[in-house]
Design a protein around this motif. Structure first.
Motif, PDB file in Angstrom:
ATOM      1  N   LYS A  18      -8.687  75.401  35.988  1.00 27.66           N
ATOM      2  CA  LYS A  18      -9.832  75.527  36.889  1.00 27.66           C
ATOM      3  C   LYS A  18     -10.447  76.900  36.617  1.00 27.66           C
ATOM      4  O   LYS A  18      -9.941  77.918  37.087  1.00 27.66           O
ATOM      5  CB  LYS A  18      -9.334  75.400  38.328  1.00 27.66           C
ATOM      6  CG  LYS A  18     -10.433  75.347  39.349  1.00 27.66           C
ATOM      7  CD  LYS A  18      -9.838  75.061  40.724  1.00 27.66           C
ATOM      8  CE  LYS A  18     -10.900  75.100  41.800  1.00 27.66           C
ATOM      9  NZ  LYS A  18     -10.321  74.879  43.119  1.00 27.66           N
ATOM     10  N   GLN A  30      -5.985  78.392  38.143  1.00 25.80           N
ATOM     11  CA  GLN A  30      -4.825  77.528  38.223  1.00 25.80           C
ATOM     12  C   GLN A  30      -4.986  76.352  37.275  1.00 25.80           C
ATOM     13  O   GLN A  30      -6.081  76.118  36.764  1.00 25.80           O
ATOM     14  CB  GLN A  30      -4.629  77.010  39.654  1.00 25.80           C
ATOM     15  CG  GLN A  30      -5.756  76.086  40.112  1.00 25.80           C
ATOM     16  CD  GLN A  30      -5.490  75.458  41.480  1.00 25.80           C
ATOM     17  OE1 GLN A  30      -5.173  76.140  42.436  1.00 25.80           O
ATOM     18  NE2 GLN A  30      -5.629  74.151  41.561  1.00 25.80           N
ATOM     19  N   ILE A  34      -1.355  76.668  42.411  1.00 25.90           N
ATOM     20  CA  ILE A  34      -0.768  78.011  42.381  1.00 25.90           C
ATOM     21  C   ILE A  34       0.714  78.004  42.749  1.00 25.90           C
ATOM     22  O   ILE A  34       1.544  78.616  42.052  1.00 25.90           O
ATOM     23  CB  ILE A  34      -1.565  78.969  43.294  1.00 25.90           C
ATOM     24  CG1 ILE A  34      -2.999  79.125  42.756  1.00 25.90           C
ATOM     25  CG2 ILE A  34      -0.877  80.319  43.381  1.00 25.90           C
ATOM     26  CD1 ILE A  34      -3.896  80.012  43.598  1.00 25.90           C
ATOM     27  N   ILE A  35       1.065  77.310  43.806  1.00 27.49           N
ATOM     28  CA  ILE A  35       2.464  77.343  44.248  1.00 27.49           C
ATOM     29  C   ILE A  35       3.373  76.631  43.247  1.00 27.49           C
ATOM     30  O   ILE A  35       4.471  77.102  42.924  1.00 27.49           O
ATOM     31  CB  ILE A  35       2.615  76.763  45.670  1.00 27.49           C
ATOM     32  CG1 ILE A  35       1.886  77.691  46.655  1.00 27.49           C
ATOM     33  CG2 ILE A  35       4.080  76.611  46.057  1.00 27.49           C
ATOM     34  CD1 ILE A  35       2.008  77.309  48.113  1.00 27.49           C
TER      35      ILE A  35
ATOM     36  N   HIS B  33      -8.834  69.705  47.702  1.00 25.69           N
ATOM     37  CA  HIS B  33      -8.705  69.889  46.259  1.00 25.69           C
ATOM     38  C   HIS B  33      -9.337  71.206  45.815  1.00 25.69           C
ATOM     39  O   HIS B  33      -8.787  71.941  44.992  1.00 25.69           O
ATOM     40  CB  HIS B  33      -9.355  68.706  45.532  1.00 25.69           C
ATOM     41  CG  HIS B  33      -9.200  68.755  44.058  1.00 25.69           C
ATOM     42  ND1 HIS B  33     -10.213  69.159  43.224  1.00 25.69           N
ATOM     43  CD2 HIS B  33      -8.148  68.496  43.261  1.00 25.69           C
ATOM     44  CE1 HIS B  33      -9.786  69.123  41.970  1.00 25.69           C
ATOM     45  NE2 HIS B  33      -8.535  68.725  41.965  1.00 25.69           N
ATOM     46  N   ASN B  34     -10.480  71.513  46.404  1.00 24.74           N
ATOM     47  CA  ASN B  34     -11.158  72.763  46.059  1.00 24.74           C
ATOM     48  C   ASN B  34     -10.439  73.993  46.570  1.00 24.74           C
ATOM     49  O   ASN B  34     -10.460  75.038  45.932  1.00 24.74           O
ATOM     50  CB  ASN B  34     -12.585  72.757  46.597  1.00 24.74           C
ATOM     51  CG  ASN B  34     -13.543  72.235  45.554  1.00 24.74           C
ATOM     52  OD1 ASN B  34     -13.766  72.876  44.537  1.00 24.74           O
ATOM     53  ND2 ASN B  34     -14.067  71.064  45.791  1.00 24.74           N
ATOM     54  N   MET B  35      -9.828  73.865  47.729  1.00 24.67           N
ATOM     55  CA  MET B  35      -9.124  75.020  48.317  1.00 24.67           C
ATOM     56  C   MET B  35      -7.854  75.346  47.556  1.00 24.67           C
ATOM     57  O   MET B  35      -7.443  76.482  47.467  1.00 24.67           O
ATOM     58  CB  MET B  35      -8.743  74.720  49.761  1.00 24.67           C
ATOM     59  CG  MET B  35      -9.896  74.816  50.716  1.00 24.67           C
ATOM     60  SD  MET B  35      -9.256  74.700  52.395  1.00 24.67           S
ATOM     61  CE  MET B  35     -10.522  73.716  53.124  1.00 24.67           C
ATOM     62  N   GLY B  36      -7.190  74.320  47.031  1.00 25.73           N
ATOM     63  CA  GLY B  36      -5.879  74.562  46.433  1.00 25.73           C
ATOM     64  C   GLY B  36      -4.813  74.539  47.514  1.00 25.73           C
ATOM     65  O   GLY B  36      -5.038  74.050  48.617  1.00 25.73           O
ATOM     66  N   ASP B  37      -3.657  75.096  47.202  1.00 27.04           N
ATOM     67  CA  ASP B  37      -2.519  75.034  48.118  1.00 27.04           C
ATOM     68  C   ASP B  37      -2.848  75.682  49.457  1.00 27.04           C
ATOM     69  O   ASP B  37      -3.145  76.862  49.524  1.00 27.04           O
ATOM     70  CB  ASP B  37      -1.316  75.755  47.510  1.00 27.04           C
ATOM     71  CG  ASP B  37      -0.841  75.087  46.237  1.00 27.04           C
ATOM     72  OD1 ASP B  37      -0.509  75.800  45.279  1.00 27.04           O
ATOM     73  OD2 ASP B  37      -0.814  73.844  46.211  1.00 27.04           O
TER      74      ASP B  37
END
Lengths: 369, 127
Positions: A18, A30, A34-35, B33-37
């Motif tokens: 990304k 990422q 990330i995690i 999905h855009n925010m991530g974890d």
């Protein structure tokens, strides 16, 4: 303005990174998440593109004296092929950048600096450089990859002609052949795990990237900048612009171990000696959250409603499953056990100063004895 | 991108499920999905009175802080307490895990929301 791309850009596209604007570079924040990437590096291995970092060659008779004069750490006791972490300081003791110094010989040093500071550092070095010394910005000549994690050595060994066990922690070998390609390989890194940083010709960077992924199979994955930051933060490694900057000295940032005040002179030594004698007015502390909330860089730290400092780095630690942080605060409030408030969206949330909050680094600390 | 046909959507990537006088509100697959974890969710209090479009909370991912808005005017009747300890539920299943339940003041507010087709178009343009 067009973003800069590293020699590994096509790999980021291939592996569906990304892509974001990272200080003018088009790099992946990422790939899978990330995690997930963070955990992969702690448990197995991860592969990073760090080609945006800067490399500066310093060559000539007297290079050793010059590099010593620029750097807070002891350069003169380095053996050939040894690496040291240090800082370049301004005369007032604030930090120009932190860096790694690789000693090729007394007349050739290879400096590796932060991507965001490369131009500034190079200008600083040129400004202070005696005429007989040649300082060259060679960043374009190198791509840099990092392989980090408990399985890093086992994986890299599969494609290395050199026995990697012979490269000790904070040492390098400039002549390692990875799948036949000549690379500089150091046992260094920015994650708190064992691992290697690899400097290679840009043309062959993509090939080496693929060779490493192939060698590692399910035990390795590409890792983005998001996890690079969460890993270094969790291992309490400093980031320029947060833990240190032109107004935060290495002593305030608790990096005194890398500042040799009783050694040869270096730019900023007098100011730092003075600061040490008087004890810095501010100091860095480790803390964990007592209340609900995530501390983040530059959030204010208060005590009884009064601002006493700010968070330098903060966030969620995946390995420790806690919200933790580092802050620079007035020394009088910095005792272990003290409770302070982190201002999160204008509300104070309690945090406690402690020691041993962060992840214990697993880097191999064997030195060549 | 998953966009269920039985929901309504907001410009801020929230979804709304109508249940009589109340609505369930959450964030969409596009949003998570855009925010991530997602590592932290801050929700309003039960009984809070909210205007349409008002900020009702914050969703934090590893790297960023996002504001959450309430698509309709009303009173908060329930917040999803599971999200306090398990914020990652919003990544795992954004449609199964609502964030708040709101008793609407005025059903007409629903007319301001996007159909699944209109929301799909919005997402396509955002890419």
């Amino acid at each position: 303005m067009e973003l800069k791309q590293t020699p590994l850009f096509s790999m980021h596209q291939k592996y569906k990174g990304k892509l974001i604007d990272f200080g003018g570079w088009e790099l992946p924040v990422q790939y899978e998440g990330i995690i997930k990437e963070h955990t992969m590096v702690r448990e197995k291995a991860g592969l990073f593109d760090v080609s945006h970092m800067g490399e500066i060659d310093v060559k000539g008779k007297g290079a050793e004296d010059f590099v010593q004069y620029l750097t807070t750490n002891n350069i003169k006791k380095l053996a050939e092929k040894q690496v040291v972490y240090g800082l370049l300081c301004y005369p007032h003791g604030g930090v120009v950048d932190d860096l790694l110094v690789y000693k090729f010989s007394e007349e050739h040093y290879f400096l590796v600096v932060n991507a965001s500071n490369t131009d500034k550092d190079f200008a600083w070095i040129k400004q202070n450089c005696p005429p007989v010394i040649e300082a060259t910005n060679v960043s374009d000549q190198y791509a840099q990859l990092a392989i980090q994690g408990p399985k890093a050595q086992e994986i890299l060994q599969k494609i290395s002609d050199t026995d990697l066990e012979s490269i000790k922690f904070f040492f390098f070998n400039p002549d390692v052949k990875l799948s036949g390609v000549r690379c500089i390989v150091s046992r260094t890194g920015y994650t708190g795990e064992d691992g290697f940083e690899i400097y290679v010709n840009p043309e062959q960077a993509g090939f080496i990237w693929e060779e490493i992924l192939k060698a590692g199979g399910p035990d390795i994955a590409p890792i983005g900048l998001g996890a690079r930051d969460s890993l270094r933060f969790e291992a309490k490694l400093p980031l320029y612009g947060q833990e240190i900057d032109q107004d935060i000295t290495p002593l305030e940032a608790k990096l005194g171990f890398f500042v040799k005040l009783d050694n040869d002179d270096f730019i900023g030594r007098d100011a730092l000696k003075q600061q040490k004698e008087n004890k810095p007015a501010r100091t860095q502390v480790e803390f964990y959250m007592l209340g609900r909330g995530i501390p983040r860089s530059h959030y204010d730290v208060t005590k009884d409603g009064k601002k006493i400092g700010w968070v330098t780095s903060g966030g969620y630690s995946p390995t420790l499953d806690k919200n933790i942080g580092l802050a620079i605060i007035d020394r009088q409030y910095s005792n272990v056990g003290e409770v302070m408030d982190i201002m999160i969206r204008d509300k104070p949330v309690q945090a406690q100063i402690a020691q041993g909050v962060f992840y214990k680094k697993k880097s191999k600390t064997k030195t060549a004895q | 991108m998953n966009i269920p046909k039985d929901l309504l959507y907001s410009n801020d990537h929230e979804w709304v499920r109508v249940d009589g006088e109340q609505v369930y509100v959450g964030i969409t697959d596009f949003a998570q999905h855009n925010m991530g974890d997602i590592v932290y969710v801050e929700m309003p209090e039960v009984d809070d009175e909210i205007e349409a479009g008002a900020q009702i909370g914050v969703i934090e991912s590893v790297k960023a802080v996002s504001t959450m808005f309430c698509p309709v005017a009303g009173t908060i009747t329930e917040i999803n307490a599971d999200l306090e300890d398990s914020p990652e539920l919003l990544n795992e299943d954004p449609y199964k895990n609502h964030i708040v339940i709101v008793k609407m003041n005025n059903q007409d507010d629903l007319g301001q929301l996007l159909s699944p087709e209109a929301y799909e178009k919005l997402c396509a343009e955002a890419e």
